[in-house]
Design an enzyme around this catalytic site. Structure first.
Site, PDB file in Angstrom:
ATOM      1  N   THR A  24      -0.271   6.041  15.139  1.00  0.00           N
ATOM      2  CA  THR A  24      -0.357   5.610  16.545  1.00  0.00           C
ATOM      3  C   THR A  24      -1.727   6.007  17.111  1.00  0.00           C
ATOM      4  OG1 THR A  24       0.632   7.640  17.424  1.00  0.00           O
ATOM      5  CG2 THR A  24       2.133   5.813  16.977  1.00  0.00           C
ATOM      6  N   GLN A  97       5.727   7.488   4.554  1.00  0.00           N
ATOM      7  CA  GLN A  97       6.652   6.381   4.829  1.00  0.00           C
ATOM      8  C   GLN A  97       5.869   5.178   5.346  1.00  0.00           C
ATOM      9  OE1 GLN A  97      10.370   8.143   6.991  1.00  0.00           O
ATOM     10  NE2 GLN A  97       8.680   9.524   7.337  1.00  0.00           N
ATOM     11  N   HIS A 115       7.999   4.044   0.931  1.00  0.00           N
ATOM     12  CA  HIS A 115       8.548   2.767   1.430  1.00  0.00           C
ATOM     13  C   HIS A 115       7.712   1.581   0.965  1.00  0.00           C
ATOM     14  CE1 HIS A 115      10.898   4.899   4.896  1.00  0.00           C
ATOM     15  NE2 HIS A 115      11.466   5.042   3.728  1.00  0.00           N
ATOM     16  N   CYS A 126      10.700 -16.984  -7.938  1.00  0.00           N
ATOM     17  CA  CYS A 126      10.244 -16.955  -9.339  1.00  0.00           C
ATOM     18  C   CYS A 126       9.483 -15.691  -9.708  1.00  0.00           C
ATOM     19  CB  CYS A 126       9.397 -18.195  -9.648  1.00  0.00           C
ATOM     20  SG  CYS A 126       7.737 -18.124  -8.909  1.00  0.00           S
ATOM     21  N   CYS A 156       5.259 -19.884  -2.353  1.00  0.00           N
ATOM     22  CA  CYS A 156       4.827 -20.116  -3.720  1.00  0.00           C
ATOM     23  C   CYS A 156       4.914 -21.622  -4.025  1.00  0.00           C
ATOM     24  CB  CYS A 156       5.801 -19.328  -4.586  1.00  0.00           C
ATOM     25  SG  CYS A 156       5.692 -19.540  -6.314  1.00  0.00           S
ATOM     26  N   THR A 196       6.865  11.841  12.163  1.00  0.00           N
ATOM     27  CA  THR A 196       8.043  11.064  11.755  1.00  0.00           C
ATOM     28  C   THR A 196       9.267  11.553  12.521  1.00  0.00           C
ATOM     29  OG1 THR A 196       9.618  10.636   9.954  1.00  0.00           O
ATOM     30  CG2 THR A 196       8.162  12.517   9.654  1.00  0.00           C
ATOM     31  N   SER A 197      10.115  10.581  12.886  1.00  0.00           N
ATOM     32  CA  SER A 197      11.346  10.922  13.604  1.00  0.00           C
ATOM     33  C   SER A 197      12.407  11.470  12.647  1.00  0.00           C
ATOM     34  CB  SER A 197      11.886   9.680  14.325  1.00  0.00           C
ATOM     35  OG  SER A 197      12.156   8.661  13.382  1.00  0.00           O
TER      36      SER A 197
END
Ligand code: CNA
Length: 255
Positions: A24, A97, A115, A126, A156, A196-197
């Protein structure tokens, strides 16, 4: 921050878990902070695999700026402070994350993206793979249509939509990255939890592994977390943390 800095200086091994809060400070909104994306209605659908398979334009509309405008964002004070800590020989690795690739852009070398990341995209039908830059070029080439209100989905040749290698809600985490993050948490005697929360599992459980192994956890986050009572301390201000680290490890050269 004296207690935290002393712990960093005397630790045998320091590990870090970062979340959207560290970015942030670079202008990228988080999910659950005061200005977070989750204040918008239906934002939970953007990173939901069932929604992606039903209608991939939900993701591409929601992430046009957040993910495909990432080239415009630069690493911030926390990213820089962690590079400094690594170059001072005081940081073993970063489990993140985040999906914004800013730790690597800043110069950190041991980053475990629990993540995933948008660095590659694969066709949902495919499996054909495209790089982040190729997908950005497809989106930019179709910018006119998107501006007219038609959500553009990069597809694609087989017709399937390309999906980023970001872990969506409803998908498994990348196994190797998560295993490395677990090993980092277990083997660190000091583990920092930054921005991080601690609400998205299983990543949110990483600091518990440090605690179970007898290590210390320090939290720097603007809002309370479920681990505050188990941490040595929670500090509210990430910028203050970054400034304190840069001042304490000022002699390590930054390129
Ligand atoms: P979150 O749930 O949005 O929590 C972020 C936390 O950071 C909040 O508790 C804020 O209070 C705190 N925070 C924000 N700015 C500051 C600040 N300047 N000083 C102190 N604290 C601050 O985000 P999490 O990372 O915990 O949730 C995990 C999700 C968010 C992951 O799946 C990510 O992929 C996802 N996400 C990532 C990004 C990114 O890559 N930059 C952006 C938005 C969401």
């Amino acid at each position: 921050m004296t207690e935290l800095i002393e712990a960093l200086k005397s630790a045998k091994k320091v590990g870090v878990l970062t979340g959207a809060g560290v970015s942030t400070l670079c202008g990228i909104p988080d999910f659950r902070g005061p200005q977070g994306l989750y204040r918008q209605p239906d934002a939970e659908r953007i990173f939901d695999i069932d929604w992606f398979d039903r209608d991939p334009s939900v993701y591409y509309r929601g992430c046009r700026e957040l993910v495909y405008g990432l080239g415009d964002f630069q690493p911030g004070p926390v990213h820089t402070a962690l590079v400094r800590l690594e170059r001072a020989g005081r940081l073993a690795g970063i489990a993140t994350q985040n999906i914004d690739m800013l730790h690597q852009k800043a110069g950190s070398s041991h980053v475990y993206e629990v993540h995933g990341s948008p660095v590659v995209h694969a066709c949902r039908h495919c499996g054909d793979v495209k790089t982040f830059d190729e997908i950005v070029a497809m989106i930019e080439a179709n910018g006119g249509a998107a501006k007219l209100g038609e959500p553009y989905v990069p597809r694609c040749a087989c017709g399937g939509p390309y999906k980023p290698a970001i872990t969506f809600f409803g998908e498994m985490l990348p196994e190797a990255a998560f295993r490395s993050a677990q090993e980092l948490a277990i083997s660190s005697d000091v583990f920092l939890v930054l921005g991080t929360s601690l609400t998205v599992h299983p990543a949110a459980g990483l600091p518990r592994l440090t605690l179970q192994a007898g290590g210390k956890v320090f939290i720097v986050n603007g809002q309370p977390t479920s681990l505050d009572d188990y941490a040595v301390r929670r500090y509210p201000d990430l910028k203050e943390f970054a400034d304190a680290v840069c001042a304490a490890f000022a002699t390590s050269p930054l390129s």
